[in-house]
Design a protein around this motif. Structure first.
Motif, short mmCIF file in Angstrom:
data_model
loop_
_atom_site.label_atom_id
_atom_site.label_comp_id
_atom_site.label_asym_id
_atom_site.label_seq_id
_atom_site.Cartn_x
_atom_site.Cartn_y
_atom_site.Cartn_z
N ALA A 1 0.99 -1.45 -0.15
CA ALA A 1 -0.27 0.38 -0.15
C ALA A 1 0.87 1.53 -0.35
O ALA A 1 0.79 2.11 -0.44
N GLN A 2 1.35 1.40 0.89
CA GLN A 2 2.99 2.37 0.40
C GLN A 2 3.28 2.85 -0.63
O GLN A 2 3.38 3.81 -0.89
N VAL A 3 3.64 2.23 -1.47
CA VAL A 3 4.27 1.86 -2.39
C VAL A 3 3.22 2.45 -3.53
O VAL A 3 3.61 3.75 -4.52
N VAL A 4 2.09 1.67 -3.92
CA VAL A 4 1.42 2.18 -4.45
C VAL A 4 0.61 3.55 -4.40
O VAL A 4 -0.23 3.89 -5.25
N ASN A 5 0.44 3.78 -3.54
CA ASN A 5 -0.30 4.86 -3.01
C ASN A 5 1.01 5.98 -2.58
O ASN A 5 0.76 7.37 -2.09
N ASN A 6 2.72 6.31 -2.95
CA ASN A 6 2.98 7.37 -3.16
C ASN A 6 2.48 7.90 -3.98
O ASN A 6 2.87 7.80 -5.30
N PRO A 7 2.22 9.48 -4.06
CA PRO A 7 2.24 10.29 -4.92
C PRO A 7 3.27 10.38 -6.48
O PRO A 7 2.66 9.88 -7.54
N LEU A 8 3.93 10.02 -5.74
CA LEU A 8 5.37 10.09 -6.68
C LEU A 8 5.27 8.76 -7.96
O LEU A 8 5.65 8.87 -9.21
N LEU B 1 -10.37 -11.28 -7.75
CA LEU B 1 -10.46 -10.76 -9.11
C LEU B 1 -11.92 -10.57 -10.02
O LEU B 1 -10.88 -9.76 -10.34
N LYS B 2 -12.58 -10.89 -9.69
CA LYS B 2 -13.90 -10.08 -9.30
C LYS B 2 -13.70 -8.57 -9.08
O LYS B 2 -14.45 -8.08 -10.76
N THR B 3 -13.40 -8.17 -7.80
CA THR B 3 -13.35 -6.59 -8.36
C THR B 3 -12.78 -6.25 -9.41
O THR B 3 -12.98 -4.71 -9.86
N LEU B 4 -11.31 -6.53 -9.60
CA LEU B 4 -10.10 -5.95 -10.77
C LEU B 4 -10.98 -6.72 -12.28
O LEU B 4 -10.87 -5.17 -12.83
N ALA B 5 -11.88 -7.57 -11.80
CA ALA B 5 -11.77 -7.28 -13.19
C ALA B 5 -12.93 -6.08 -13.97
O ALA B 5 -13.64 -6.34 -14.69
N ALA B 6 -14.10 -6.03 -13.04
CA ALA B 6 -15.24 -4.96 -13.08
C ALA B 6 -13.96 -3.47 -13.73
O ALA B 6 -14.50 -2.70 -14.29
N VAL C 1 1.04 -5.31 -13.08
CA VAL C 1 0.61 -5.96 -11.85
C VAL C 1 1.49 -7.17 -10.74
O VAL C 1 0.05 -8.07 -11.30
N LEU C 2 1.55 -6.71 -10.41
CA LEU C 2 2.47 -8.54 -9.50
C LEU C 2 2.14 -8.54 -7.94
O LEU C 2 2.66 -7.23 -7.49
N VAL C 3 0.91 -9.65 -7.85
CA VAL C 3 1.03 -9.42 -6.34
C VAL C 3 0.29 -10.73 -5.77
O VAL C 3 -0.20 -11.50 -6.76
N ASP D 1 -7.64 0.21 -5.86
CA ASP D 1 -7.85 1.85 -5.67
C ASP D 1 -6.77 2.22 -6.26
O ASP D 1 -7.27 3.24 -7.90
N PHE D 2 -5.25 2.08 -6.61
CA PHE D 2 -4.32 2.07 -7.47
C PHE D 2 -5.47 1.73 -8.89
O PHE D 2 -4.38 2.71 -9.68
N CYS D 3 -5.50 0.56 -9.28
CA CYS D 3 -5.71 0.30 -10.36
C CYS D 3 -7.27 0.62 -11.04
O CYS D 3 -7.05 0.84 -12.11
N ALA D 4 -7.71 1.25 -10.10
CA ALA D 4 -8.87 1.82 -10.06
C ALA D 4 -8.47 2.98 -11.25
O ALA D 4 -9.62 3.82 -11.95
N THR D 5 -7.24 3.88 -10.24
CA THR D 5 -7.00 5.02 -11.20
C THR D 5 -6.45 5.57 -11.79
O THR D 5 -7.23 5.54 -12.49
N HIS D 6 -5.77 5.02 -12.55
CA HIS D 6 -5.01 4.86 -13.92
C HIS D 6 -5.37 4.00 -14.36
O HIS D 6 -5.45 2.85 -14.87
N ASP D 7 -6.15 4.21 -15.57
CA ASP D 7 -7.23 3.57 -16.43
C ASP D 7 -7.11 4.02 -17.32
O ASP D 7 -8.06 4.50 -18.40
N ALA D 8 -6.26 5.68 -17.70
CA ALA D 8 -5.62 5.47 -19.55
C ALA D 8 -4.94 4.53 -20.23
O ALA D 8 -5.01 4.74 -21.32
N HIS D 9 -4.52 3.26 -19.42
CA HIS D 9 -4.23 2.66 -20.44
C HIS D 9 -4.29 0.56 -19.70
O HIS D 9 -4.76 0.85 -18.37
#
Length: 289
Positions: free
Chosen positions: A113-120, A182-187, A137-139, A149-157
């Motif tokens: 969470a600390q990595v993916v929520n880092n603004p940089l 998985l279903k949440t990400l697939a949405a 995305v490797l988790v 939330d990270f995946c939902a935010t980055h939706d330009a590609h």
């Protein structure tokens, strides 16, 4: 039918550069190159090379391999995505048509969470997407909720979920949580999923694997594939072998056959074409000319 393997690794082995290769992984503790991979025997003619080292030199190493090996159709490299000089690095690679994306080994981070929520870091991924570069995305399964939330935010590609989010096959009591994540990400319509890496998530080693994977293991993997198909649909699934890591549990032909048998049973002819090549070509924007 053209077949593309969307997930392979190559390296010149140096223990310090690969801390995730433990002493019990002798099959991996050696140089692995495209010429070592037997994919052509299974009718697979092209691959995407994915980073395995968290080092600045990794991207240039893979690009050099790709320049000398036509079978490598694209690479997913590594860079410090939170770096203030990331844009300059990307500009330096701008004339490299086989650079198709980037990945960070999030699964090994003590605080995902600390990595993916880092603004940089988020700024870096947004920069990738503005340049039509993917992010893999490797988790592990238990980390999947931390990247939603990270995946939902980055939706330009495209974002690419590696190895189905590593379902907890050795701990089936946690499978329902994996299914929900998985279903949440697939949405999210910009997220695609690689059907890869599952033989090493199962309990191995297996006896006589050269004669085929045990029936129970095959069915467990196919059940995961079915879950992914129901969630993502046939237009957002990619074949990947995770070679040579898969060799910890099964040789390349066994991994390919596992996917081949499933695809022939579950997918129409056009859907199989998409699974084996079309989806990878689209999501990684591969130029096959």
């Amino acid at each position: 039918m053209q077949k593309i393997d969307s997930h392979q690794h190559y390296w010149r082995f140096e223990p310090a550069a690969f801390p995730w290769i433990s002493p019990g992984m002798a099959v991996l503790a050696q140089d692995r190159s495209p010429s070592d991979c037997p994919m052509h025997r299974s009718g697979v003619t092209g691959s995407i090379a994915v980073q395995a080292r968290t080092e600045a030199a990794e991207t240039d190493f893979l690009l050099d391999l790709a320049a000398h090996n036509p079978s490598i159709l694209g690479i997913v490299g590594w860079a410090d995505l939170a770096s203030p000089v990331l844009e300059a690095q990307l500009d330096g690679w701008a004339q490299q048509p086989k650079l198709r994306g980037f990945r960070h080994i999030l699964q090994d981070e003590p605080d995902v969470a600390q990595v993916v929520n880092n603004p940089l870091f988020r700024r870096g991924v947004a920069l990738l997407q503005s340049k039509e570069l993917s992010y893999d995305v490797l988790v592990f399964a238990h980390q999947m909720p931390l990247v939603i939330d990270f995946c939902a935010t980055h939706d330009a590609h495209w974002l690419v979920l590696d190895h189905l989010g590593k379902p907890p096959l050795k701990n089936p009591e946690y499978m329902p949580q994996w299914t929900q994540s998985l279903k949440t990400l697939a949405a999210l319509p910009h997220v695609v999923c690689k059907l890869s890496g599952l033989v090493t998530e199962a309990a191995w080693p297996f006896a006589n694997v050269a004669d085929g994977l045990p029936t129970a293991v095959q069915q467990t993997v196919w059940d995961c594939f079915d879950t992914a198909l129901e969630a993502f649909g046939p237009a957002r699934l990619l074949f990947g072998s995770d070679w040579p890591v898969c060799e910890l549990a099964a040789p390349y032909p066994a991994v390919h056959q596992l996917a081949q048998t499933w695809a022939a049973r579950r997918l129409s002819d056009s859907e199989q074409t998409a699974f084996w090549s079309g989806n990878a070509i689209r999501c990684y924007n591969l130029n096959l000319k």
